[in-house]
Write a protein that holds these residues in place. Structure first.
Motif, PDB file in Angstrom:
ATOM      1  N   ASP A  26       2.461  16.217  40.079  1.00 37.62           N
ATOM      2  CA  ASP A  26       2.112  17.000  41.270  1.00 37.62           C
ATOM      3  C   ASP A  26       2.669  16.320  42.528  1.00 37.62           C
ATOM      4  O   ASP A  26       2.501  15.116  42.704  1.00 37.62           O
ATOM      5  N   ASN A  27       3.313  17.097  43.406  1.00 35.87           N
ATOM      6  CA  ASN A  27       3.883  16.487  44.611  1.00 35.87           C
ATOM      7  C   ASN A  27       3.396  17.125  45.919  1.00 35.87           C
ATOM      8  O   ASN A  27       4.060  17.018  46.950  1.00 35.87           O
ATOM      9  N   LEU A  28       2.251  17.790  45.894  1.00 29.63           N
ATOM     10  CA  LEU A  28       1.722  18.416  47.108  1.00 29.63           C
ATOM     11  C   LEU A  28       1.570  17.393  48.231  1.00 29.63           C
ATOM     12  O   LEU A  28       2.066  17.590  49.346  1.00 29.63           O
ATOM     13  N   LEU A  29       0.876  16.292  47.942  1.00 30.10           N
ATOM     14  CA  LEU A  29       0.633  15.290  48.975  1.00 30.10           C
ATOM     15  C   LEU A  29       1.918  14.552  49.345  1.00 30.10           C
ATOM     16  O   LEU A  29       2.057  14.067  50.480  1.00 30.10           O
ATOM     17  N   PHE A  30       2.855  14.461  48.433  1.00 28.14           N
ATOM     18  CA  PHE A  30       4.156  13.875  48.715  1.00 28.14           C
ATOM     19  C   PHE A  30       4.840  14.657  49.840  1.00 28.14           C
ATOM     20  O   PHE A  30       5.426  14.077  50.767  1.00 28.14           O
ATOM     21  N   HIS A  31       4.765  15.981  49.787  1.00 22.38           N
ATOM     22  CA  HIS A  31       5.358  16.803  50.838  1.00 22.38           C
ATOM     23  C   HIS A  31       4.726  16.495  52.196  1.00 22.38           C
ATOM     24  O   HIS A  31       5.439  16.401  53.215  1.00 22.38           O
ATOM     25  N   LYS A  32       3.407  16.325  52.224  1.00 21.36           N
ATOM     26  CA  LYS A  32       2.745  15.991  53.484  1.00 21.36           C
ATOM     27  C   LYS A  32       3.149  14.605  53.958  1.00 21.36           C
ATOM     28  O   LYS A  32       3.344  14.379  55.165  1.00 21.36           O
ATOM     29  N   ALA A  33       3.325  13.686  53.021  1.00 19.48           N
ATOM     30  CA  ALA A  33       3.732  12.328  53.374  1.00 19.48           C
ATOM     31  C   ALA A  33       5.104  12.317  54.046  1.00 19.48           C
ATOM     32  O   ALA A  33       5.350  11.522  54.960  1.00 19.48           O
ATOM     33  N   LEU A  34       5.995  13.189  53.616  1.00 18.74           N
ATOM     34  CA  LEU A  34       7.325  13.254  54.224  1.00 18.74           C
ATOM     35  C   LEU A  34       7.244  13.558  55.715  1.00 18.74           C
ATOM     36  O   LEU A  34       8.092  13.116  56.495  1.00 18.74           O
ATOM     37  N   ASP A  35       6.237  14.310  56.122  1.00 19.95           N
ATOM     38  CA  ASP A  35       6.078  14.658  57.536  1.00 19.95           C
ATOM     39  C   ASP A  35       5.286  13.613  58.311  1.00 19.95           C
ATOM     40  O   ASP A  35       5.456  13.484  59.522  1.00 19.95           O
ATOM     41  N   MET A  36       4.427  12.873  57.627  1.00 18.17           N
ATOM     42  CA  MET A  36       3.554  11.924  58.308  1.00 18.17           C
ATOM     43  C   MET A  36       4.105  10.504  58.364  1.00 18.17           C
ATOM     44  O   MET A  36       3.774   9.742  59.278  1.00 18.17           O
ATOM     45  N   ALA A  37       4.937  10.147  57.419  1.00 20.70           N
ATOM     46  CA  ALA A  37       5.479   8.787  57.382  1.00 20.70           C
ATOM     47  C   ALA A  37       6.360   8.532  58.605  1.00 20.70           C
ATOM     48  O   ALA A  37       6.962   9.456  59.158  1.00 20.70           O
ATOM     49  N   GLN A  38       6.425   7.274  59.010  1.00 21.42           N
ATOM     50  CA  GLN A  38       7.197   6.888  60.188  1.00 21.42           C
ATOM     51  C   GLN A  38       8.517   6.240  59.783  1.00 21.42           C
ATOM     52  O   GLN A  38       8.662   5.750  58.658  1.00 21.42           O
ATOM     53  N   PRO A  39       9.498   6.230  60.683  1.00 21.67           N
ATOM     54  CA  PRO A  39      10.755   5.537  60.389  1.00 21.67           C
ATOM     55  C   PRO A  39      10.491   4.099  59.936  1.00 21.67           C
ATOM     56  O   PRO A  39       9.670   3.397  60.523  1.00 21.67           O
ATOM     57  N   GLY A  40      11.178   3.701  58.876  1.00 22.22           N
ATOM     58  CA  GLY A  40      10.976   2.370  58.317  1.00 22.22           C
ATOM     59  C   GLY A  40       9.961   2.322  57.198  1.00 22.22           C
ATOM     60  O   GLY A  40       9.831   1.305  56.509  1.00 22.22           O
ATOM     61  N   ASP A  41       9.230   3.421  56.985  1.00 17.64           N
ATOM     62  CA  ASP A  41       8.253   3.461  55.894  1.00 17.64           C
ATOM     63  C   ASP A  41       8.943   3.740  54.559  1.00 17.64           C
ATOM     64  O   ASP A  41       9.963   4.442  54.497  1.00 17.64           O
ATOM     65  N   VAL A  42       8.349   3.224  53.507  1.00 16.50           N
ATOM     66  CA  VAL A  42       8.743   3.539  52.137  1.00 16.50           C
ATOM     67  C   VAL A  42       7.623   4.363  51.516  1.00 16.50           C
ATOM     68  O   VAL A  42       6.480   3.904  51.446  1.00 16.50           O
ATOM     69  N   ILE A  43       7.918   5.575  51.084  1.00 13.37           N
ATOM     70  CA  ILE A  43       6.893   6.360  50.406  1.00 13.37           C
ATOM     71  C   ILE A  43       6.705   5.812  49.000  1.00 13.37           C
ATOM     72  O   ILE A  43       7.650   5.773  48.204  1.00 13.37           O
ATOM     73  N   VAL A  44       5.498   5.361  48.717  1.00 15.11           N
ATOM     74  CA  VAL A  44       5.124   4.811  47.411  1.00 15.11           C
ATOM     75  C   VAL A  44       4.302   5.876  46.709  1.00 15.11           C
ATOM     76  O   VAL A  44       3.137   6.090  47.043  1.00 15.11           O
ATOM     77  N   LEU A  45       4.898   6.563  45.740  1.00 14.07           N
ATOM     78  CA  LEU A  45       4.213   7.660  45.064  1.00 14.07           C
ATOM     79  C   LEU A  45       3.725   7.202  43.698  1.00 14.07           C
ATOM     80  O   LEU A  45       4.507   7.040  42.765  1.00 14.07           O
TER      81      LEU A  45
END
Length: 226
Positions: free
Chosen positions: A66-85
């Motif tokens: 499931d990637n629902l929250l992943f999509h939200k993370a793409l909008d909320m994360a800041q430059p320099g962040d690494v999305i850890v899923l």
């Protein structure tokens, strides 16, 4: 706020200077100074081994496939962040591909790491944007939730907290707690410099003194026979 369906909007990030202290240090040298037990499981690999990763953990805990929250993370994360899923190591469905990775890159994110699958692997292998995953499948994801964002996650054998410093290269990934980062960066840099000196000795003179080998053999009780 209910566990299993919650989003933390902000968390403390380490300074850019602290993150940058790890640039150019091989993951293996960092891990060597963490008791050699700190790296993620070997099942997680870079789609493009030449795309080095360095940034701050922005954690997402999602149900398998499931990637629902992943999509939200793409909008909320800041430059320099690494999305850890964190996806429970599921190999059933791809959580992202070319489109989501390109959007993350356009927003200045540092990379994406998934203990699950991706797709569009051929394109990801050529992108100058680090994506790490456990595997590849064409099966697309669900978008139902629940999930948690910016809470500690279990990821491929280690615990990653939001704000941890993520370092990745062709060998794999490691997460560094900010409170240990300054000392660890100094130790790992010195360790790396010593290895480079060893390599010069090997390449220039064919020398690699390792007196500890014979000492260890004697300690263990090895016997030389003709």
């Amino acid at each position: 706020m209910s566990a299993g369906c919650r989003i933390r909007k902000s968390f403390e990030r380490p300074s850019k200077e602290l993150v940058e202290a790890f640039r150019g240090i091989p993951v293996a040298n960092i891990d060597d100074n963490c008791g050699r037990i700190a790296a993620v499981d070997a099942s997680i690999y870079p789609l493009n081994p030449k795309a080095r990763l360095l940034g701050t953990a922005f954690t997402v805990n999602a149900p398998a496939g499931d990637n629902l929250l992943f999509h939200k993370a793409l909008d909320m994360a800041q430059p320099g962040d690494v999305i850890v899923l964190a996806n429970k190591g599921s190999m059933s469905r791809a959580l992202c591909g070319e489109i989501m990775s390109s959007y993350a890159q356009s927003r200045g994110l540092a990379g994406i790491i998934i203990d699950g699958c991706v797709r569009d692997s051929d394109t990801l292998s050529e992108m100058d944007f680090p994506v790490y995953a456990k595997g590849v499948t064409p099966n697309g994801p669900y978008k139902n939730g629940p999930g948690e964002m910016n809470f500690p996650v279990s990821f491929a054998g280690i615990i990653i907290n939001p704000g941890d410093i993520i370092v990745g290269d062709s060998d794999g990934l490691i997460a560094v707690k900010p409170e240990h980062a300054k000392e660890l960066a100094e130790l790992a840099k010195a360790y790396h410099a010593a290895e480079e000196k060893q390599m010069k000795g090997i390449l220039n003179r064919g020398e690699w003194p390792r007196s500890w080998v014979d000492s260890k053999l004697e300690e263990v009780g090895f016997e030389f026979v003709d």
